[in-house]
Design a protein around this motif. Structure first.
Motif: not given
Lengths: 246, 246
Positions: B195-218
């Motif tokens: 959103x400001x070159x550093x913090x996350x937009x909603x889509x950026x948040x979505x990307x982090x969320x998917x990665x965390x769920x994937x790694x937790x599940x694995x």
């Protein structure tokens, strides 16, 4: 307590209720919004149980709020009634709890919480209003021709449960959010606030969030005046960071 | 453990990091989305501290994760580096931590957590990439002519910190989300995810969320295969509810 003082722990706020509480961390949810507002100041714990009525909630009480009084929350929202108000002889009759028992159960929940902590802030929330057309549309969208022919909840009956919730809060002199009435003050509340005639849209979540923040603030639980758990980064010296954490 | 068995308590997942963790319960946030996915199964605790680097985070460790091992979380995400990577001689130099110390600090955090619980799941997350133009635009929007003339972070230097984070995870054989690389795989990541070159937009948040769920599940922490804390309402008998809670 100064805002840069180390506290290290945070008071806990528990959201206790049915599906409308359980779903409160979905996008735009009132629970997540509370967690954001109380960020670094209090922890929000969700204890929402989809489909539960107050009769079943009583079985959870001792587990969620142990009587030994260990680390009781500073505040609890109690948000039941939508399932208690399911009509006898209709589709969700299994969840029905008689009006008088609903009030008695709410009273038992409040009493249990007060015993666990005499200073606890308890906020009752009435069930939201029911959009009967919305319930029927939702049922048809899921079950087609096999959908129920009559709504399993009515706005009128749910209003009776809301009334008992308000009456109990008055008797016990604790705050209450009259969501049933509040939402109906807005034109088009049926679709604006409710997604399926019962559960909340993002705007419905926003309405609950604003009411909870207002009531918490009036009761002295205002995020703006609460201390951070640890110092704000701006008061940490680059050369001598230890100082901020002493 | 059967899904209708009473457990009564929930494992805890702690999100430990800087502002990108602190803000994770804003609308569309990755923390709130995790809380929703693990609804009725695990509690998500935010321990995000805007502006903090790993040097300052060390001062919080003993408070947030007591060494007495009382009720340690089952999983922790460690998400620092965006502030450590602030450049010396630029606007946010106070937050700068040298590359080697960043890695050493991360190692101390991991060691502390492993001592608190040998079975704890620890997931390192690298800082996201930096959009230097986005940082400058943001600075100008806030400070106008008084804005910094050079970005206080660069993508290249932040990439070095990301690399050390990945190296440490490999050394310690713990999972790591390479957010710095992952985000840059998507065209237009600069505005899509930040959103400001550093913090996350909603889509950026979505990307982090998917990665965390994937790694937790694995790693075996999959919400679908975790038991509810209390019975699902559908298994509670209307006539004999006690049975479900025995």
């Amino acid at each position: 307590m100064g805002s840069s003082e180390i506290r290290g722990s945070r008071p806990r706020i528990v959201l206790f209720g049915d599906s409308i509480t359980e779903q409160s961390f979905r996008p735009g949810g009132w629970g997540a919004a509370l967690a954001d507002v109380y960020s670094r100041k209090a922890d929000i714990t969700i204890r929402g149980y989809g489909g539960y009525n107050t009769r079943w909630a009583l079985h959870l009480l001792g587990h969620i709020f142990p009587s030994d009084g260990s680390a009781p929350p500073v505040a609890v929202t109690i948000f039941f009634g939508a399932n208690d108000a399911a009509l006898l002889g209709r589709n969700s009759h299994r969840q029905h709890v008689p009006l008088k028992e609903y009030k008695d159960n709410l009273r038992l929940i409040v009493q249990h919480l007060k015993e666990s902590s005499p200073t606890i802030l308890i906020v009752l929330i009435t069930p939201p209003p029911i959009d009967e057309d919305g319930r029927m549309e939702f049922a048809r969208s899921v079950y087609g021709d096999k959908a129920m022919k009559l709504p399993e909840r009515t706005n009128e009956v749910t209003g009776l449960y809301a009334k008992e919730c308000i009456n109990l809060a008055a008797e016990l002199q604790i705050p209450c959010i009259n969501l049933w009435s509040k939402m109906q003050e807005t034109e088009g509340w049926q679709k604006k606030f409710l997604s399926d005639g019962l559960h909340l849209t993002e705007e419905g979540n926003g309405a609950v969030f604003r009411e909870v923040v207002r009531v918490f603030s009036e009761a002295g639980l205002n995020a703006d005046s609460m201390p951070y758990d640890f110092p704000h980064h701006s008061v940490i010296s680059g050369d001598n960071p230890e100082q901020a954490f002493l």
